[in-house]
Design a protein around this motif. Structure first.
Motif, short mmCIF file in Angstrom:
data_model
loop_
_atom_site.label_atom_id
_atom_site.label_comp_id
_atom_site.label_asym_id
_atom_site.label_seq_id
_atom_site.Cartn_x
_atom_site.Cartn_y
_atom_site.Cartn_z
N LEU A 540 1.06 -0.96 -0.02
CA LEU A 540 0.38 0.06 0.33
C LEU A 540 0.75 1.00 -0.48
O LEU A 540 0.35 2.16 -0.96
CB LEU A 540 -0.51 0.03 1.52
N HIS A 543 2.24 2.18 -3.50
CA HIS A 543 1.08 2.45 -4.33
C HIS A 543 0.65 3.86 -4.22
O HIS A 543 0.93 4.52 -4.43
CB HIS A 543 -0.40 1.46 -3.81
N PHE A 607 -7.93 0.78 -3.67
CA PHE A 607 -6.39 0.31 -3.26
C PHE A 607 -7.41 -1.62 -2.36
O PHE A 607 -6.87 -2.39 -2.57
CB PHE A 607 -5.03 0.51 -2.66
N SER A 611 -7.75 -5.06 -3.33
CA SER A 611 -6.92 -6.86 -2.64
C SER A 611 -7.23 -6.87 -1.99
O SER A 611 -6.65 -8.20 -1.49
CB SER A 611 -5.62 -5.84 -2.11
N PRO A 657 -1.67 -5.67 -5.87
CA PRO A 657 -2.77 -4.72 -6.26
C PRO A 657 -2.65 -5.20 -7.87
O PRO A 657 -3.95 -4.67 -9.16
CB PRO A 657 -3.10 -3.73 -5.67
#
Length: 765
Positions: A540, A543, A607, A611, A657
């Motif tokens: 994350l 991301h 996200f 996921s 992801p």
């Protein structure tokens, strides 16, 4: 004859006798003395400042009749009724009278029975009124021509009326008759135009302060449920009168009905209603039979209601002159009153649409500059009153202390160095260009115009890359509002350097403006937390770093300026769900919360949803209806209320992801579109080949991007248009709805290309 001799009373005695006041207001005595001396006058006084007395009292002291040009029947009737009640011989001639009544009043006028005559410009200029006017001048005498609402003379004013231009012919016919021009609002350019158009000879010009100390100005973000907020504000006034201005007739009717349903005595007023209905509603409001008037700008000029406690603008006004005039109808009695503007960037596109309907390119250019000035006011962090009076060329010695920006100030910072760069660039460009051009030079933009002017060879070219365009614009606006620079009002917005600006260049003055750069991170000791992230949180974090990089590239700043790694790691660990929680993260100040909060919250949400393994019952992309261009604009609040946050799911199986296609796959029809796209066909050619609508092809491409397929967006949307769309997304502060993004960009951008660009940035179709 009754009007052949002057009144024996002195001005002060007449003031007490007829009007009941012991003292003149500031400026009135000087104006009246010069009126008695038969001087031409230009009087600028804010609403409630006592303009009317400046021609009414001299009319009582001079022989003959004073003719008052007034644009509205209601204004004439109110003024005359007030004077007759005070024992003053006044009358009006307008279309509300029967033919017999008009003839009777004209006969009394020619018999010397009146001291003041109110008349509309159309009647005064009508050839049928010429014999009456000539006989009046010969038999009784015309003491003075008073032109009320004189800003209507100028095409640069906010309420230009062509018939006012023709009043010059009356002055030419009666050259010995002095003229008084009066208005509550006029910029320096409008003042010059009034003097020229009315052929005023060496006039005495009185400009009162535009600062209305009893008015409390504020600008608020327009909520989605605006009627509910307006109901709340009106109820807080405990019965006080209020005016609510809307941009369109439909909005007036809708809002008036909503207020009525809430139990508020509200009435509509707009040009689409009959004259009788408008007059009846106005009378009910003036007489307190109705608490609220919901109106377009057709309402209010000259309305003599002193106890309006609240003026609300539900939509963005056309220009600052209109806004000052309309908001100034609050608190004419000198008691505190509120002036609230609800602001949404979406209003801009509506006004721009109206501007495009103007046939004259010159009028369009002026209107666009006026619109930009209004938006600058709404977005400003400076004292509201300082910005307003500055528009009319006045400088306040100190901030008002009562507006929203004064009560909740943004910290000031020293930007003298940047101001010197800005002013130096204006100087080196020979003070012949507007703000955006100066900013482009400072930021080193090598477009054709700059190269053609050889301004890419200036020492100031490219020295301002450390600030974003929005930061330079904020600084430039602050320099204008603080009189360091002067912006022309001819529609071009040319910047020149004022005396204060020259002092800055000479290093004699410092420049302090509201903070432009993000606030530095607090250095106070924070609660220690592990810097180690779990595998899922680490994904994350990466991301979020990619999103930060995209934003930083668009703003031409280092990524850490957006957020530090420490902030992103804390964001990945805590995964905030609301703006309040986001605001508690280290390194997130109010400005960053406002600018980036929704964008990063939505990125977190997207996200985390992606996921998780999709459930079989979830709809496929084909079953999800594309966002409608008629969707309601996102106006704040928690955009994630419609579905539970992923944290609430009992099964958590973190997976990378990207690529998203491991959970969502493109359909067969979308892949057919992709194949044709990769063969180099345009959207139109693909649509024709597949016998589908172009909108459908755009949707296919956006959904393909969302599932990780490679789409050559540069072949569909130019790089420059992509940059503009990116900027609009960040300016709006949310990408959950396309509508506010398009409203900010304008109609030349389609929903389809915005959807494509959004899919590139956020992976959302």
């Amino acid at each position: 004859m009754a009007n052949s001799a002057p009144n024996p009373l002195s001005p002060r005695a007449a003031l007490k006798h007829y009007f009941g006041y012991d003292q003149f207001r500031p400026g009135q005595a000087e104006i009246i003395d010069r009126a008695i001396a038969a001087r031409d006058l230009l009087v600028l006084m804010p609403t409630g400042g006592g303009k009317s007395l400046c021609y009414q009292l001299p009319a009582l002291l001079a022989p003959g009749v004073t003719i008052v040009v007034s644009p509205l029947i209601a204004l004439m009737q109110d003024q005359v009724a007030h004077m007759v009640d005070s024992g003053i011989a006044a009358t009006y001639l307008n279309s509300s009278l029967s033919a017999a009544e008009a003839r009777s009043r004209e006969a009394a006028l020619l018999a010397g029975q009146y001291k003041l005559l109110y008349v509309a410009p159309e009647r005064l200029l009508h050839e049928g009124f010429e014999p009456t006017l000539s006989e009046l001048a010969h038999e009784v005498g015309i003491a003075r021509l008073a032109v009320d609402e004189a800003h209507c003379v100028s095409e640069w004013g906010h309420d230009f009326r062509p018939e006012y231009r023709q009043l010059r012919t009356i002055r030419q016919r009666f050259k010995s008759v002095p003229v008084t021009a009066l208005t509550a609002t006029a910029t320096a350019r409008v003042q010059e135009d009034i003097i020229r158009q009315l052929a005023l000879e060496e006039p005495y010009v009185h400009v009162a302060s535009f600062h209305r100390q009893n008015l409390h100005y504020s600008v608020r973000s327009k909520p989605k449920q605006l009627p509910l907020e307006i109901v709340r504000l009106i109820r807080e006034e405990n019965g006080g009168s209020a005016i609510v201005y809307c941009q369109s007739r439909a909005s007036v009717d809708k809002l008036a009905a909503a207020l009525q349903q809430a139990g508020i005595a509200a009435l509509p007023y707009h040009a689409g209603m009959s004259g009788e209905a408008r007059a009846a509603n106005q009378t009910a409001f003036v007489r307190d039979d109705a608490q609220v008037m919901v109106a377009t700008i057709a309402f209010g000029m000259g309305i003599d209601k002193p106890d309006v406690r609240l003026v609300i603008h539900a939509d963005l006004p056309r220009n600052l002159e209109s806004y000052y005039q309309e908001s100034g109808r609050a608190g004419r009695d000198g008691l505190p009153a509120q002036c609230i503007l609800f602001f949404s960037y979406g209003d801009r596109s509506k006004i721009e649409f109206l501007i495009k309907q103007k046939s004259d390119p010159e009028e369009q250019r002026i209107a666009r500059q006026q619109l930009r000035q209004t938006i600058d006011y709404a977005a400003s962090l400076l004292c509201r009153q300082r910005v307003l009076v500055g528009y009319f060329g006045e400088t306040l010695e100190r901030d008002c202390g009562t507006c929203d920006n004064c009560l909740n100030p943004v910290p000031l910072e020293d930007r003298t160095i940047e101001a010197q760069k800005f002013l130096s660039c204006i100087y080196r460009c020979e003070q012949r260009f507007g703000m955006r051009y100066i900013i482009d030079v400072l930021r080193g933009k090598s477009d054709d115009r700059i190269v053609r002017n050889h301004h890419d060879e200036l020492s100031t070219f490219g020295i301002g890359k450390d600030l974003t365009i929005k930061q330079w614009q904020a600084l430039g606006q602050a320099l204008v509002h603080q009189d360091f620079t002067i912006e022309s009002t001819d529609g071009y917005g040319i910047l020149t350097i004022g005396d204060r600006g020259m002092a800055v260049l000479r290093r004699e003055l410092e420049v302090k403006v509201p903070q432009l750069a993000p606030e530095p991170e607090k250095v106070a000791v924070q609660r220690q937390e592990s810097e180690t992230l779990s595998e899922a949180d680490g994904e994350l974090f990466q991301h979020l770093r990619k999103l930060r990089k995209k934003i930083a590239d668009l703003q031409a700043v280092p990524p850490y300026i957006i957020f530090s790694d420490r902030t992103l790691k804390e964001m990945a660990r805590k995964q905030p769900e609301t703006l309040a929680e986001f605001g508690q993260l280290v390194g997130v100040g109010q400005k960053k919360l406002n600018q980036y909060g929704e964008i990063f919250l939505n990125a977190l949400d997207d996200f985390l949803r992606r996921s998780r393994v999709r459930q079989p019952a979830d709809p496929t992309p084909e079953a999800i209806a594309p966002e409608s261009e008629f969707a309601e604009p996102f106006e704040g609040g928690d955009s994630r209320e419609a579905a539970p946050h992923p944290k609430a799911q009992p099964i958590v199986m973190p997976e990378p992801p990207e690529p998203v296609a491991q959970f969502i796959h493109a359909s067969e029809t979308q892949m057919e579109t992709l194949e044709l796209h990769r063969q180099g066909l345009s959207v139109a050619e693909i649509a024709k080949a597949r016998q589908l609508k172009e909108r459908t092809i755009f949707n296919h491409l956006a959904q393909l991007l969302a599932v990780g397929e490679r789409v050559d967006i540069d072949a569909i949307v130019s790089a420059e248009r992509q940059r503009q769309i990116f900027r609009a997304i960040f300016d709006v502060g949310s990408y959950t709805s396309l509508t506010p993004i398009r409203e900010l960009l304008g109609e030349e951008f389609s929903f389809e290309e915005i959807r494509l660009v959004r899919a590139v940035l956020f992976g959302q179709s």
